[in-house]
Design a protein around this motif. Structure first.
Motif, PDB file in Angstrom:
ATOM      1  N   ASN A  78      -0.438  11.724  -9.517  1.00  0.00           N
ATOM      2  CA  ASN A  78      -0.953  11.242 -10.804  1.00  0.00           C
ATOM      3  C   ASN A  78      -2.470  11.200 -10.775  1.00  0.00           C
ATOM      4  N   GLU A  81       2.965   5.931  -2.959  1.00  0.00           N
ATOM      5  CA  GLU A  81       4.140   6.692  -3.397  1.00  0.00           C
ATOM      6  C   GLU A  81       4.213   6.752  -4.932  1.00  0.00           C
ATOM      7  N   ALA A  82       3.966   5.628  -5.573  1.00  0.00           N
ATOM      8  CA  ALA A  82       4.062   5.562  -7.035  1.00  0.00           C
ATOM      9  C   ALA A  82       2.981   6.401  -7.713  1.00  0.00           C
ATOM     10  N   LEU A  83       1.812   6.499  -7.103  1.00  0.00           N
ATOM     11  CA  LEU A  83       0.699   7.200  -7.739  1.00  0.00           C
ATOM     12  C   LEU A  83       0.536   8.640  -7.249  1.00  0.00           C
ATOM     13  N   GLU A 131       0.833  -1.202   0.000  1.00  0.00           N
ATOM     14  CA  GLU A 131       0.000   0.000   0.000  1.00  0.00           C
ATOM     15  C   GLU A 131       0.872   1.258   0.000  1.00  0.00           C
ATOM     16  N   LYS A 132       1.904   1.267   0.820  1.00  0.00           N
ATOM     17  CA  LYS A 132       2.810   2.408   0.886  1.00  0.00           C
ATOM     18  C   LYS A 132       3.479   2.653  -0.472  1.00  0.00           C
ATOM     19  N   ASP A 133       3.938   1.575  -1.111  1.00  0.00           N
ATOM     20  CA  ASP A 133       4.582   1.687  -2.423  1.00  0.00           C
ATOM     21  C   ASP A 133       3.625   2.215  -3.486  1.00  0.00           C
ATOM     22  N   VAL A 134       2.386   1.758  -3.462  1.00  0.00           N
ATOM     23  CA  VAL A 134       1.389   2.206  -4.439  1.00  0.00           C
ATOM     24  C   VAL A 134       1.070   3.681  -4.240  1.00  0.00           C
TER      25      VAL A 134
END
Length: 83
Positions: free
Chosen positions: A81, A76-78, A71-74
């Motif tokens: 955007n 950060e990635a989004l 969840e943290k990675d998602v």
């Protein structure tokens, strides 16, 4: 049931059962045509057993740190955007 059964057949299969008892209600004709063994597999009884045993909650609890990281990675990635 054969190896390699597409996941959407399993999804359709389980949605063809009552909740929470997981008793069969009605199966779409295509399920019987393409996966005749699935209907008679008894998979609903196995799933009911997992739910009744509490195994699913234990599995979910053991996986929580991994899902928190995903969840943290998602997030950060989004960030910033728009879809």
């Amino acid at each position: 049931m054969r190896d390699g059964t597409p996941s959407y057949f399993f999804f359709t299969y389980i949605l063809s059962h009552s909740w929470p008892g997981l008793e069969p209600i009605e199966f779409p004709p295509f399920l019987e045509r393409y996966e005749p063994g699935l209907r008679r597999s008894g998979l609903n009884r196995e799933i009911r057993g997992v739910l009744e045993s509490g195994t699913l909650e234990k599995l979910q609890g053991s996986q929580k740190p991994l899902w928190n990281e995903v969840e943290k990675d998602v997030i950060e990635a989004l960030a910033g955007n728009s879809m």
